[in-house]
Design an enzyme around this catalytic site. Structure first.
Site, mmCIF file in Angstrom:
data_model
loop_
_atom_site.group_PDB
_atom_site.id
_atom_site.type_symbol
_atom_site.label_atom_id
_atom_site.label_comp_id
_atom_site.label_asym_id
_atom_site.label_seq_id
_atom_site.Cartn_x
_atom_site.Cartn_y
_atom_site.Cartn_z
ATOM 1 N N ALA A 63 -6.157 -13.222 -38.332
ATOM 2 C CA ALA A 63 -7.351 -13.701 -37.562
ATOM 3 C C ALA A 63 -8.237 -12.491 -37.615
ATOM 4 C CB ALA A 63 -6.876 -13.772 -36.105
ATOM 5 N N GLY A 109 -2.005 -14.493 -38.193
ATOM 6 C CA GLY A 109 -2.775 -15.885 -38.567
ATOM 7 C C GLY A 109 -2.613 -16.552 -39.832
ATOM 8 N N GLU A 112 1.016 -17.925 -39.858
ATOM 9 C CA GLU A 112 0.745 -19.051 -38.944
ATOM 10 C C GLU A 112 0.281 -20.181 -39.569
ATOM 11 O OE1 GLU A 112 0.686 -17.321 -34.344
ATOM 12 O OE2 GLU A 112 -0.898 -16.620 -35.725
ATOM 13 N N GLU A 132 1.036 -8.673 -35.057
ATOM 14 C CA GLU A 132 0.461 -8.814 -33.823
ATOM 15 C C GLU A 132 0.773 -7.636 -32.945
ATOM 16 O OE1 GLU A 132 -0.358 -12.909 -35.620
ATOM 17 O OE2 GLU A 132 1.379 -11.445 -35.050
#
Length: 260
Positions: A63, A109, A112, A132
């Site tokens: 992200a 991300g 993900e 994270e």
């Protein structure tokens, strides 16, 4: 076509291409464009299968931390955390076979995104992980749930608690990726795999995907009922009639399907 995400369709295979140099950092705009791309490939009847691809050097490094860092709890709770979930849900809900082609890094991300696919092809030099925890947070786009369902809770906790990067060979060994190929063959391998589903019984493929995915979220009896209803519903399709007729007259594997 978005600024950072584009959809390219060739011979029944759609490629959802992440393209935000240098590392495909997933900012809010890119997440919204991924929702639009998922909707596009879902609705396009010419698309039989989908490849998620970030390019030759990186899948997605995570992200956009610069965008998220100044957000307050109220901002994250009311808005951005829902967008994180929504874009991943949209990709996971594509009712067609989806293959992630992972070259370079797929972290946070980025992993993900890959976890929303049905299958993952990784290059020999790929590195994946959920780092994270090193930022004082946890995965927010489905990582704690999809990763645990894929590799089991113990392996998922290992990756999420440590935040470590996992090499392609280990990812293959624990079931995090399905195939490992040469770095320069990742996209080709994913496309060739996706092509095997083009021209197949689209409604049955959709039913199989939904039965498996929804069944994993339920107890066994509920999952069996989901399977039963999906199975019975296929007897209202032209593909079922064509497939069984062809099997009886010509043997297996020779049916022509129309997706009806």
């Amino acid at each position: 076509m978005g600024e950072f995400v584009r959809v390219e369709v060739e011979d029944g295979v759609a490629t959802i291409r992440l393209d935000r140099p240098k590392m495909n950092a997933l900012n809010a705009q890119m997440q919204r464009e991924l929702i639009d791309a998922a909707r596009q490939v879902t609705q396009d009847e010419a698309v039989g299968a989908v490849v998620l691809y970030g390019g030759e050097r990186v899948f997605a490094a995570g992200a956009d931390i610069k965008e998220m860092a100044p957000m307050s709890y109220a901002e994250m709770s009311a808005g951005h955390s829902r967008l994180l979930q929504d874009f991943a849900k949209a990709l996971a809900a594509i009712p067609k076979p989806v293959i992630a082609a992972i070259a370079g890094y797929a972290l946070g991300g980025g992993l993900e995104v890959a976890l929303t696919a049905d299958f993952r092809v990784a290059g020999e030099g790929a590195k994946v992980g959920q780092p994270e925890i090193q930022l004082g947070i946890i995965p927010g786009a489905g990582g704690t749930q999809r990763l645990a369902r894929l590799v089991g809770p113990s392996k998922a906790k290992d990756l999420i608690f440590s935040g470590r990067h996992v090499a392609a060979d280990e990812a293959l060994a624990i079931g995090l990726v399905d195939r490992v190929v040469a770095d320069d063959a990742v996209y080709t391998a994913a496309r060739e795999w996706a092509a095997t589903f083009v021209g197949g019984p689209a409604i049955a493929l959709r039913a199989a995907k939904q039965a498996i995915d929804r069944g994993l979220e339920a107890d066994l009896d509920t999952g069996l009922e989901i399977e039963r209803t999906q199975f019975a519903a296929l007897f209202a399709t032209d593909d079922q009639a064509a497939g069984m007729k062809s099997f009886m007259e010509e043997g297996p594997g020779k049916a022509t399907f129309t997706g009806r």
